[in-house]
Motif scaffolding. Sequence first.
Motif, PDB file in Angstrom:
ATOM      1  N   GLU A   1      56.630 125.446 126.013  1.00  0.00           N
ATOM      2  CA  GLU A   1      57.258 126.199 124.932  1.00  0.00           C
ATOM      3  C   GLU A   1      57.350 127.688 125.256  1.00  0.00           C
ATOM      4  OE1 GLU A   1      55.785 125.449 120.999  1.00  0.00           O
ATOM      5  OE2 GLU A   1      55.666 123.287 121.376  1.00  0.00           O
ATOM      6  N   LEU A   2      56.301 128.243 125.841  1.00  0.00           N
ATOM      7  CA  LEU A   2      56.334 129.656 126.236  1.00  0.00           C
ATOM      8  C   LEU A   2      57.434 129.910 127.250  1.00  0.00           C
ATOM      9  CD1 LEU A   2      52.575 130.648 126.622  1.00  0.00           C
ATOM     10  CD2 LEU A   2      54.175 131.426 124.884  1.00  0.00           C
TER      11      LEU A   2
ATOM     12  N   ALA B   1      60.740 132.289 126.854  1.00  0.00           N
ATOM     13  CA  ALA B   1      61.007 133.348 127.826  1.00  0.00           C
ATOM     14  C   ALA B   1      62.414 133.200 128.404  1.00  0.00           C
ATOM     15  CB  ALA B   1      59.959 133.329 128.937  1.00  0.00           C
ATOM     16  N   ALA B   2      62.826 131.963 128.646  1.00  0.00           N
ATOM     17  CA  ALA B   2      64.171 131.727 129.192  1.00  0.00           C
ATOM     18  C   ALA B   2      65.242 132.139 128.195  1.00  0.00           C
ATOM     19  CB  ALA B   2      64.316 130.257 129.574  1.00  0.00           C
TER      20      ALA B   2
END
Length: 65
Positions: free
Chosen positions: A56-57, A61-62
């Motif tokens: 999920e992080l 970030a993407a």
Amino acid sequence: MKNSGNDIFARAEKINEGIQKAIRKMIEREAALNGNLVIGDEHGFKTVPAKDVLRELNEEAAKKA
């Protein structure tokens, strides 16, 4: 010695960045070990696989990039 509002804000930002890096490092380490994280919110606590949190992080970030 007086600190201006900008100095305090800059220091707070650096502290926050350091905390975020430390949290990410902890999540990455736990994910590498197939570990779990205890996540808490207003509804209570639950155990979540660190790999799910890391995924999920990375997705967030993407989206920001």
